[in-house]
Scaffold this motif. Structure first.
Motif, PDB file in Angstrom:
ATOM      1  N   SER A   1      18.434  -6.140 -31.115  1.00  0.00           N
ATOM      2  CA  SER A   1      18.727  -7.503 -30.677  1.00  0.00           C
ATOM      3  C   SER A   1      19.331  -7.408 -29.285  1.00  0.00           C
ATOM      4  CB  SER A   1      19.718  -8.185 -31.625  1.00  0.00           C
ATOM      5  OG  SER A   1      19.129  -8.375 -32.898  1.00  0.00           O
ATOM      6  N   GLY A   2      19.067  -8.393 -28.478  1.00  0.00           N
ATOM      7  CA  GLY A   2      19.594  -8.384 -27.117  1.00  0.00           C
ATOM      8  C   GLY A   2      19.070  -9.579 -26.350  1.00  0.00           C
ATOM      9  N   TYR A   3      19.416  -9.618 -25.086  1.00  0.00           N
ATOM     10  CA  TYR A   3      18.996 -10.739 -24.248  1.00  0.00           C
ATOM     11  C   TYR A   3      17.742 -10.401 -23.466  1.00  0.00           C
ATOM     12  CZ  TYR A   3      23.301 -13.156 -25.256  1.00  0.00           C
ATOM     13  OH  TYR A   3      24.314 -13.806 -25.900  1.00  0.00           O
ATOM     14  N   ARG A   4      16.931 -11.406 -23.292  1.00  0.00           N
ATOM     15  CA  ARG A   4      15.771 -11.361 -22.407  1.00  0.00           C
ATOM     16  C   ARG A   4      15.866 -12.574 -21.502  1.00  0.00           C
ATOM     17  NH1 ARG A   4      16.155  -7.145 -23.621  1.00  0.00           N
ATOM     18  NH2 ARG A   4      14.716  -5.647 -24.503  1.00  0.00           N
ATOM     19  N   VAL A   5      14.996 -12.656 -20.533  1.00  0.00           N
ATOM     20  CA  VAL A   5      15.065 -13.750 -19.581  1.00  0.00           C
ATOM     21  C   VAL A   5      13.700 -14.413 -19.472  1.00  0.00           C
ATOM     22  CG1 VAL A   5      14.689 -12.252 -17.564  1.00  0.00           C
ATOM     23  CG2 VAL A   5      15.888 -14.403 -17.287  1.00  0.00           C
ATOM     24  N   ASP A   6      13.702 -15.755 -19.455  1.00  0.00           N
ATOM     25  CA  ASP A   6      12.442 -16.487 -19.384  1.00  0.00           C
ATOM     26  C   ASP A   6      12.018 -16.719 -17.931  1.00  0.00           C
ATOM     27  OD1 ASP A   6      13.781 -18.784 -18.394  1.00  0.00           O
ATOM     28  OD2 ASP A   6      13.816 -19.766 -20.346  1.00  0.00           O
ATOM     29  N   ARG A   7      10.923 -17.383 -17.769  1.00  0.00           N
ATOM     30  CA  ARG A   7      10.339 -17.648 -16.453  1.00  0.00           C
ATOM     31  C   ARG A   7      11.316 -18.357 -15.510  1.00  0.00           C
ATOM     32  NH1 ARG A   7       5.446 -21.869 -15.583  1.00  0.00           N
ATOM     33  NH2 ARG A   7       5.144 -21.537 -13.355  1.00  0.00           N
ATOM     34  N   MET A   8      12.191 -19.180 -16.066  1.00  0.00           N
ATOM     35  CA  MET A   8      13.154 -19.942 -15.263  1.00  0.00           C
ATOM     36  C   MET A   8      14.437 -19.151 -14.981  1.00  0.00           C
ATOM     37  SD  MET A   8      11.213 -22.421 -15.106  1.00  0.00           S
ATOM     38  CE  MET A   8       9.896 -23.156 -16.043  1.00  0.00           C
ATOM     39  N   GLY A   9      14.494 -17.912 -15.470  1.00  0.00           N
ATOM     40  CA  GLY A   9      15.685 -17.097 -15.275  1.00  0.00           C
ATOM     41  C   GLY A   9      16.769 -17.330 -16.310  1.00  0.00           C
ATOM     42  N   GLN A  10      16.456 -18.102 -17.353  1.00  0.00           N
ATOM     43  CA  GLN A  10      17.416 -18.397 -18.405  1.00  0.00           C
ATOM     44  C   GLN A  10      17.397 -17.292 -19.470  1.00  0.00           C
ATOM     45  OE1 GLN A  10      19.544 -21.174 -18.328  1.00  0.00           O
ATOM     46  NE2 GLN A  10      18.706 -21.191 -16.262  1.00  0.00           N
ATOM     47  N   ALA A  11      18.567 -16.821 -19.817  1.00  0.00           N
ATOM     48  CA  ALA A  11      18.667 -15.790 -20.850  1.00  0.00           C
ATOM     49  C   ALA A  11      18.441 -16.404 -22.226  1.00  0.00           C
ATOM     50  CB  ALA A  11      20.039 -15.130 -20.793  1.00  0.00           C
ATOM     51  N   PHE A  12      17.787 -15.643 -23.092  1.00  0.00           N
ATOM     52  CA  PHE A  12      17.640 -16.020 -24.490  1.00  0.00           C
ATOM     53  C   PHE A  12      17.764 -14.761 -25.332  1.00  0.00           C
ATOM     54  CE2 PHE A  12      13.344 -15.056 -23.117  1.00  0.00           C
ATOM     55  CZ  PHE A  12      12.752 -14.427 -24.209  1.00  0.00           C
ATOM     56  N   MET A  13      18.191 -14.950 -26.542  1.00  0.00           N
ATOM     57  CA  MET A  13      18.442 -13.826 -27.447  1.00  0.00           C
ATOM     58  C   MET A  13      17.199 -13.527 -28.272  1.00  0.00           C
ATOM     59  SD  MET A  13      21.116 -11.976 -28.191  1.00  0.00           S
ATOM     60  CE  MET A  13      21.976 -11.102 -29.453  1.00  0.00           C
ATOM     61  N   ILE A  14      16.912 -12.243 -28.425  1.00  0.00           N
ATOM     62  CA  ILE A  14      15.865 -11.820 -29.347  1.00  0.00           C
ATOM     63  C   ILE A  14      16.545 -11.142 -30.535  1.00  0.00           C
ATOM     64  CG2 ILE A  14      14.139 -11.629 -27.533  1.00  0.00           C
ATOM     65  CD1 ILE A  14      14.435  -8.577 -27.708  1.00  0.00           C
ATOM     66  N   HIS A  15      15.890 -11.224 -31.699  1.00  0.00           N
ATOM     67  CA  HIS A  15      16.514 -10.755 -32.937  1.00  0.00           C
ATOM     68  C   HIS A  15      15.575  -9.821 -33.702  1.00  0.00           C
ATOM     69  CE1 HIS A  15      19.496 -13.911 -32.305  1.00  0.00           C
ATOM     70  NE2 HIS A  15      18.471 -14.655 -31.926  1.00  0.00           N
ATOM     71  N   GLN A  16      16.184  -8.819 -34.321  1.00  0.00           N
ATOM     72  CA  GLN A  16      15.478  -7.894 -35.210  1.00  0.00           C
ATOM     73  C   GLN A  16      14.179  -7.377 -34.593  1.00  0.00           C
ATOM     74  OE1 GLN A  16      16.602  -6.488 -38.086  1.00  0.00           O
ATOM     75  NE2 GLN A  16      18.488  -7.452 -37.420  1.00  0.00           N
ATOM     76  N   GLY A  17      14.287  -6.919 -33.358  1.00  0.00           N
ATOM     77  CA  GLY A  17      13.111  -6.408 -32.660  1.00  0.00           C
ATOM     78  C   GLY A  17      12.716  -5.021 -33.119  1.00  0.00           C
ATOM     79  N   SER A  18      11.423  -4.775 -33.034  1.00  0.00           N
ATOM     80  CA  SER A  18      10.867  -3.439 -33.230  1.00  0.00           C
ATOM     81  C   SER A  18      10.032  -3.126 -32.000  1.00  0.00           C
ATOM     82  CB  SER A  18       9.963  -3.386 -34.463  1.00  0.00           C
ATOM     83  OG  SER A  18      10.707  -3.609 -35.633  1.00  0.00           O
ATOM     84  N   VAL A  19      10.118  -1.903 -31.542  1.00  0.00           N
ATOM     85  CA  VAL A  19       9.308  -1.447 -30.415  1.00  0.00           C
ATOM     86  C   VAL A  19       8.658  -0.148 -30.858  1.00  0.00           C
ATOM     87  CG1 VAL A  19       9.301  -0.770 -27.976  1.00  0.00           C
ATOM     88  CG2 VAL A  19      10.933  -2.486 -28.783  1.00  0.00           C
ATOM     89  N   TRP A  20       7.361  -0.014 -30.610  1.00  0.00           N
ATOM     90  CA  TRP A  20       6.657   1.181 -31.051  1.00  0.00           C
ATOM     91  C   TRP A  20       5.646   1.628 -29.997  1.00  0.00           C
ATOM     92  CZ3 TRP A  20       6.055  -3.664 -32.838  1.00  0.00           C
ATOM     93  CH2 TRP A  20       4.780  -4.229 -32.864  1.00  0.00           C
ATOM     94  N   THR A  21       5.286   2.887 -30.112  1.00  0.00           N
ATOM     95  CA  THR A  21       4.328   3.500 -29.210  1.00  0.00           C
ATOM     96  C   THR A  21       2.911   3.150 -29.645  1.00  0.00           C
ATOM     97  OG1 THR A  21       5.840   5.315 -28.749  1.00  0.00           O
ATOM     98  CG2 THR A  21       3.507   5.716 -28.291  1.00  0.00           C
ATOM     99  N   LEU A  22       2.114   2.749 -28.685  1.00  0.00           N
ATOM    100  CA  LEU A  22       0.701   2.470 -28.946  1.00  0.00           C
ATOM    101  C   LEU A  22      -0.106   3.744 -28.773  1.00  0.00           C
ATOM    102  CD1 LEU A  22       0.408  -0.918 -27.067  1.00  0.00           C
ATOM    103  CD2 LEU A  22       0.453  -0.551 -29.539  1.00  0.00           C
ATOM    104  N   LEU A  23      -1.119   3.875 -29.603  1.00  0.00           N
ATOM    105  CA  LEU A  23      -1.984   5.058 -29.584  1.00  0.00           C
ATOM    106  C   LEU A  23      -3.425   4.630 -29.393  1.00  0.00           C
ATOM    107  CD1 LEU A  23      -0.369   6.695 -32.726  1.00  0.00           C
ATOM    108  CD2 LEU A  23       0.122   7.253 -30.338  1.00  0.00           C
ATOM    109  N   ASP A  24      -4.183   5.418 -28.626  1.00  0.00           N
ATOM    110  CA  ASP A  24      -5.608   5.114 -28.478  1.00  0.00           C
ATOM    111  C   ASP A  24      -6.371   5.749 -29.644  1.00  0.00           C
ATOM    112  OD1 ASP A  24      -6.013   7.836 -27.860  1.00  0.00           O
ATOM    113  OD2 ASP A  24      -6.246   7.458 -25.720  1.00  0.00           O
TER     114      ASP A  24
END
Length: 158
Positions: free
Chosen positions: A112-135
């Motif tokens: 979880s953490g902050y991201r920023v939208d097109r207008m520069g406004q911060a918003f919170m993301i929750h329960q994110g998963s990030v993974w490696t893509l494979l060909d």
């Protein structure tokens, strides 16, 4: 508006890599056929789904409708944008540490953490998963992320 067929292979790639690392498919209602499921992931999922490549300064090449709504970008501006711009300068160090963890381990959950939208406004993301893509040969070809924009809806697929 682009047709879903333009995104089918990308959604399949994100789903296959997620399954590689977790043993499960991306969350979706069980009642959907395979084609309906892929369309749902792209157009109706209540969570954001996005991917960037392996460039020195990675560029986004995929975003589902929820990701575009969260970041408030039209697709033609979001795709091709350096992924580092999804976080404010203050949050980029934490984001980079997460991406390095994913590079080392293949996947990270519960972010979880902050991201920023097109207008520069911060918003919170929750329960994110990030993974490696494979060909198709199993080589690393990028990273994908899933996050929930609404903490009240985490895990809800309706």
């Amino acid at each position: 508006m682009a047709s879903f067929n333009e995104f089918r292979e990308m959604v399949q790639q994100l789903d296959a890599a997620y399954r590689h690392w977790t043993g499960a498919r991306l969350p979706a209602p069980d009642s959907l056929s395979e084609d309906q499921r892929l369309v749902w992931l792209h157009s109706h999922a209540p969570y954001a789904l996005l991917a960037h490549g392996t460039e020195a300064d990675p560029l986004f090449y995929y975003a589902n409708e929820q990701a575009l709504a969260s970041f408030k970008y039209p697709r033609e501006q979001f795709v091709g944008m350096p992924s580092r711009f999804s976080a404010s300068p203050l949050d980029r160090e934490m984001r980079q540490a997460l991406l390095e963890q994913v590079t080392a381990k293949g996947i990270a959950h519960g972010y979880s953490g902050y991201r920023v939208d097109r207008m520069g406004q911060a918003f919170m993301i929750h329960q994110g998963s990030v993974w490696t893509l494979l060909d198709e040969q199993g080589a690393r070809c990028g990273q994908a992320a899933l996050f929930w924009p609404d903490p009240e809806r985490v895990g809800q697929l309706d």
